[in-house]
Structures are given as C-alpha cells and as structure tokens.
Write a protein that holds these residues in place. Structure first.
Motif, PDB file in Angstrom:
ATOM      1  N   LEU A  37       0.833  -1.189   0.000  1.00  0.00           N
ATOM      2  CA  LEU A  37       0.000   0.000   0.000  1.00  0.00           C
ATOM      3  C   LEU A  37       0.873   1.247   0.000  1.00  0.00           C
ATOM      4  N   LEU A  38       0.579   2.157  -0.907  1.00  0.00           N
ATOM      5  CA  LEU A  38       1.258   3.446  -0.929  1.00  0.00           C
ATOM      6  C   LEU A  38       0.679   4.314   0.185  1.00  0.00           C
ATOM      7  N   ALA A  39       1.566   4.876   0.992  1.00  0.00           N
ATOM      8  CA  ALA A  39       1.111   5.648   2.148  1.00  0.00           C
ATOM      9  C   ALA A  39       0.201   6.797   1.717  1.00  0.00           C
ATOM     10  N   ASP A  44       0.256  12.820  -4.150  1.00  0.00           N
ATOM     11  CA  ASP A  44       0.737  13.308  -5.440  1.00  0.00           C
ATOM     12  C   ASP A  44       1.297  12.188  -6.304  1.00  0.00           C
ATOM     13  N   LEU A  45       1.501  11.007  -5.720  1.00  0.00           N
ATOM     14  CA  LEU A  45       2.112   9.899  -6.468  1.00  0.00           C
ATOM     15  C   LEU A  45       1.107   8.829  -6.883  1.00  0.00           C
ATOM     16  N   HIS A  46      -0.172   8.994  -6.526  1.00  0.00           N
ATOM     17  CA  HIS A  46      -1.138   7.926  -6.790  1.00  0.00           C
ATOM     18  C   HIS A  46      -1.230   7.603  -8.278  1.00  0.00           C
ATOM     19  N   ARG A  47      -1.344   8.620  -9.116  1.00  0.00           N
ATOM     20  CA  ARG A  47      -1.518   8.370 -10.552  1.00  0.00           C
ATOM     21  C   ARG A  47      -0.260   7.742 -11.147  1.00  0.00           C
ATOM     22  N   THR A  48       0.908   8.272 -10.777  1.00  0.00           N
ATOM     23  CA  THR A  48       2.164   7.720 -11.298  1.00  0.00           C
ATOM     24  C   THR A  48       2.370   6.293 -10.814  1.00  0.00           C
ATOM     25  N   PHE A  49       2.038   6.064  -9.544  1.00  0.00           N
ATOM     26  CA  PHE A  49       2.134   4.723  -8.970  1.00  0.00           C
ATOM     27  C   PHE A  49       1.269   3.740  -9.741  1.00  0.00           C
ATOM     28  N   GLN A  50       0.044   4.144 -10.043  1.00  0.00           N
ATOM     29  CA  GLN A  50      -0.868   3.258 -10.758  1.00  0.00           C
ATOM     30  C   GLN A  50      -0.362   2.950 -12.158  1.00  0.00           C
ATOM     31  N   TYR A  68      -0.702  -9.464  -9.444  1.00  0.00           N
ATOM     32  CA  TYR A  68      -2.028 -10.056  -9.561  1.00  0.00           C
ATOM     33  C   TYR A  68      -3.139  -9.016  -9.744  1.00  0.00           C
ATOM     34  N   ASP A  69      -3.050  -7.933  -8.986  1.00  0.00           N
ATOM     35  CA  ASP A  69      -4.190  -7.017  -8.918  1.00  0.00           C
ATOM     36  C   ASP A  69      -3.697  -5.647  -8.461  1.00  0.00           C
ATOM     37  N   SER A  70      -4.511  -4.632  -8.707  1.00  0.00           N
ATOM     38  CA  SER A  70      -4.191  -3.274  -8.256  1.00  0.00           C
ATOM     39  C   SER A  70      -5.486  -2.462  -8.200  1.00  0.00           C
ATOM     40  N   ILE A 157       9.433   5.217  -8.417  1.00  0.00           N
ATOM     41  CA  ILE A 157       8.333   6.071  -7.942  1.00  0.00           C
ATOM     42  C   ILE A 157       8.351   6.143  -6.418  1.00  0.00           C
ATOM     43  N   VAL A 158       8.529   4.990  -5.794  1.00  0.00           N
ATOM     44  CA  VAL A 158       8.583   4.961  -4.338  1.00  0.00           C
ATOM     45  C   VAL A 158       9.831   5.671  -3.833  1.00  0.00           C
ATOM     46  N   ARG A 159      10.950   5.476  -4.520  1.00  0.00           N
ATOM     47  CA  ARG A 159      12.188   6.125  -4.103  1.00  0.00           C
ATOM     48  C   ARG A 159      12.064   7.642  -4.166  1.00  0.00           C
ATOM     49  N   SER A 160      11.369   8.149  -5.188  1.00  0.00           N
ATOM     50  CA  SER A 160      11.212   9.598  -5.305  1.00  0.00           C
ATOM     51  C   SER A 160      10.449  10.165  -4.119  1.00  0.00           C
TER      52      SER A 160
END
Length: 415
Positions: A37-39, A44-50, A68-70, A157-160
C-alpha cells in the motif's frame, strides 16, 4: 482488516514508510499474496504509482515478481490509498543474506545472472526498475538458487517519495529519459555484484561490476549484454572447465544449478551464440581456451586454422571455378592474418576475452565454410565481421587502434 472485501491483511512485513507491505490472504482464490500500500501522505504519487503498476503487470519472467491485482481504496479517515497485490514470496532479501557475509564468485554469478535476465525482459518491454538494490532481490526458500526481483516499475516512484524536498523529489521516472533509466538499472546491478563479493575481489565478476558502473544511455552496456556475459560465465561450455559447481537438490528431487532462468522462446539467438561458442572452444587448444575463459594470466588466443586445400584438390577443380577458388583463397589468407591481431590484442589487454572469442568464432566459422566448399555469401559474412568490430568498439570491448588494424586487413579482401 480487509481490502475490497477480498484481501485479508494478516501480518505487516516492514516498518511502513512510503509503502506498507503485508502478508495477506486472497479469500476469493484461497491463496497467500503480498499487498503493498502506498502511504496516504503521498497523494501526489497515486496516478504515477498506478501507471507503474499497470506496466509491471504486463511483464512475464521467471525472475520477476508477478502482479495479480491493483486498485485504490480509502482508509478510516477517508484518504485515498493505492495498493498492488503480488505473489507472496517465501524467502529472504539478498540484503539480509549479505549481513552474514559475502558470497562466492559462483554464487554471485548465478544470482546476478537471473537479475540481469529479469532486467533484460523488463527493459525490452520498456519498463525500468528504478530502485534496484539488495533489498529488492528475494532469495527463495526451497528452490535452489532461484531469485525474484520485486517492485519493478514502481521502485523509482517509491524512491522519489523518499527524496527530501528540494532535492529533485518531482523527478519521477516518467520524466527521465528511458535510456538513462535503463543505464541506471545496469549501474545498480553493478553495485549489487560488488556488494555480493568480498572486499578487494578481482577477476571476472569484479571486472563486470566495474563495467556496469560505467554504463551510459549512449554507450551501454545494456542489460542484455550483461545477461549474456553472466550466462556465459555461469555455464562453461565443455570439458575444459574442471571445476564442477555444486548443485543443491530441492524437495521435489530435481537438481537445479545456480543459473539464470531459461530464455523465452522469442529470443533464439542466444542458443545459437552458445553453440557457436562451443564450436570455437573446440577449435582452440585446451590451454589457451582455459586461459581466456577462466581469466588466468593472459596468453595469446590461438585457433588452429583449417587445413588448406591439397594440390590434388586444386588440380581436380573444374576450370570455370578456378577464379572463384582463387578469390576464396585470398579471403582465407586475410582471415588468417586477422587471428594473430586478435591474439596479440588479447595479450596486450586491447581486447576483452569475450570479444576475442566472438571475433575468432566468426573467423573460424567462415574459414570452415570456405574449406568445406559450402555455398555461402562471403560478402555478407565479411560485412557481419565488420559490423561486429564496429559494435564491439562502441561497447569499448576493443581499442580503436586494434579495430583500425582489423578493418585494414578486411579492406584488402576482394571477392
């Protein structure tokens, strides 16, 4: 706790931070999964994460974590939370294993060959990892030597999100050049190789790590090239190699060597390259082949030339073919002049061992085809040899002076 009334969160596996990782149970399909789960703080990262997750979901490779899923959900306070569901990996991160001490050169080669193959598959699909390091590499239990690379496509993305404000936090992978992202992955692979080896180690793995560290978007090396070199080192082609690598039996009574996963059928050229390497090593005297391929003190690369046509053969040749045979003889003579140049270049350090093998392989195959009087396109084969010289020069596998010397000999060939 459940997500979308399907995934029951059982145990948190990390300390939280940018991403929380949970061991979970898929109640619909009845199987263990990992939920990441992204914190909520990083809205601001939800769209890029997806987007990163969607690209990673299209990858398929034995050494890549399966997605498997997102989806997205909301926490108790109503904040949006993005998450990804992947296969659950029973093993330990490489970083934990390295806390017990360094690996052997053979173990390092086996593990990193699989990582390089995974990067090759991801890069071919246009997906960089973005945050490759020992903590993103899982060593699986109950599967001798098998490796999984996790968080491909979302690592950067997470590292950023961990980058402090004012230090380029907005520079997410989507804004970086694709070639530079791939080169960054190769440099990270070099750091992983170095981390696996004891301090001060020399030899092929250490040399390869240094080569990875110099990777650029323009000049490489690419993940494909590193995967080829590691696969070649991990699987000696014949009996010249006297050291047998140990193999650990798994619970299903099959013996698996610590080697990279099988190549996808869409890439047949690697099998051909290995068969060609076997043919070359057979032609090289045993002592010279061992010196080249196990990185012993340098000795000239020597290949026994094919026997020239006998006088009786030349006499028996029909008159209309004499011009063609004379031209082929000139090609053979030129090829014979190339081999000492390659040998001398290897001895002086102007050409790498794998490049010397590659060029000698092409030379020997062409000589054998001419000797056997096979119907071949000589011009095309010479063009192939020249193209290899250009490619290897661009990869910094041989010096410009040596490349010029080889090309001058090839320029004298008239077919």
């Amino acid at each position: 706790m459940r997500l979308t009334e399907r995934y029951r969160l059982v145990e948190r596996l990390d300390d939280g931070g940018t991403m929380e990782v949970w061991r979970a149970w898929d109640e619909l399909l009845g199987r263990p999964v990992a939920v990441k789960l992204l914190a909520p703080a990083h809205t601001d990262l939800h769209r890029t994460f997806q987007k990163g997750v969607n690209r990673a979901a299209g990858l398929s490779h034995a050494a890549l974590e399966t997605v498997y899923d997102s989806d997205q959900t909301r926490d108790k306070s109503g904040r949006l939370v993005s998450y990804v569901v992947t296969e659950f990996l029973d093993g330990e991160p490489l970083v934990e294993r390295l806390r017990l001490g360094p690996l052997t050169a053979s173990e390092t080669t086996g593990i990193c060959a699989q990582i390089a193959a995974a990067l090759e598959a991801a890069h071919t699909a246009g997906v960089p990892h973005g945050d490759l390091r020992p903590g993103k590499i899982m060593l699986l239990r109950g599967a001798a030597g098998e490796v999984k690379v996790v968080d491909t496509g979302i690592g950067g993305i997470v590292r950023s999100a961990r980058t402090p404000p004012g230090r380029g936090r907005t520079a997410v992978p989507a804004q970086a050049a694709a070639g530079e992202m791939r080169a960054a992955d190769v440099r990270a692979l070099g750091a992983v190789i170095s981390a696996c080896l004891p301090a001060g180690t020399s030899g092929e793995p250490a040399s390869l790590a240094a080569r990875c560290a110099r990777a650029t978007a323009e000049y490489g090396p690419s993940a494909t090239q590193i995967a080829d070199l590691l696969a070649r080192d991990d699987e000696p082609p014949n009996e010249v190699f006297t050291t047998v690598r140990s193999q650990a039996p798994s619970h299903d009574h099959r013996t698996r060597a610590l080697r990279p996963p099988a190549r996808p059928p869409a890439r047949p050229r690697r099998r051909g390259a290995r068969l060609a390497a076997v043919a070359l090593v057979i032609a090289i005297p045993v002592t010279a082949a061992a010196a080249i391929l196990v990185s012993a003190p340098r000795t000239p690369v020597t290949v026994v030339p094919p026997p020239p046509p006998t006088r009786a053969d030349r006499t028996a040749a029909p008159a209309p073919e004499r011009g063609a045979r004379a031209a082929e003889s000139g090609v053979t003579d030129a090829l014979g002049r190339l081999r000492p140049i390659v040998s001398r270049g290897y001895t002086s350090g102007e050409i790498r061992s794998d490049v010397a093998i590659d060029l000698n392989n092409v030379i020997t195959n062409l000589e054998n085809d001419l000797t056997a009087d096979r119907d071949i396109d000589v011009d095309q084969r010479i063009d192939l040899l020249q193209a290899k010289i250009v490619t290897r020069l661009r990869e910094r596998g041989l010096s410009p002076d040596l490349a010029d010397e080889l090309n001058r000999v090839l320029a004298t060939i008239q077919t």
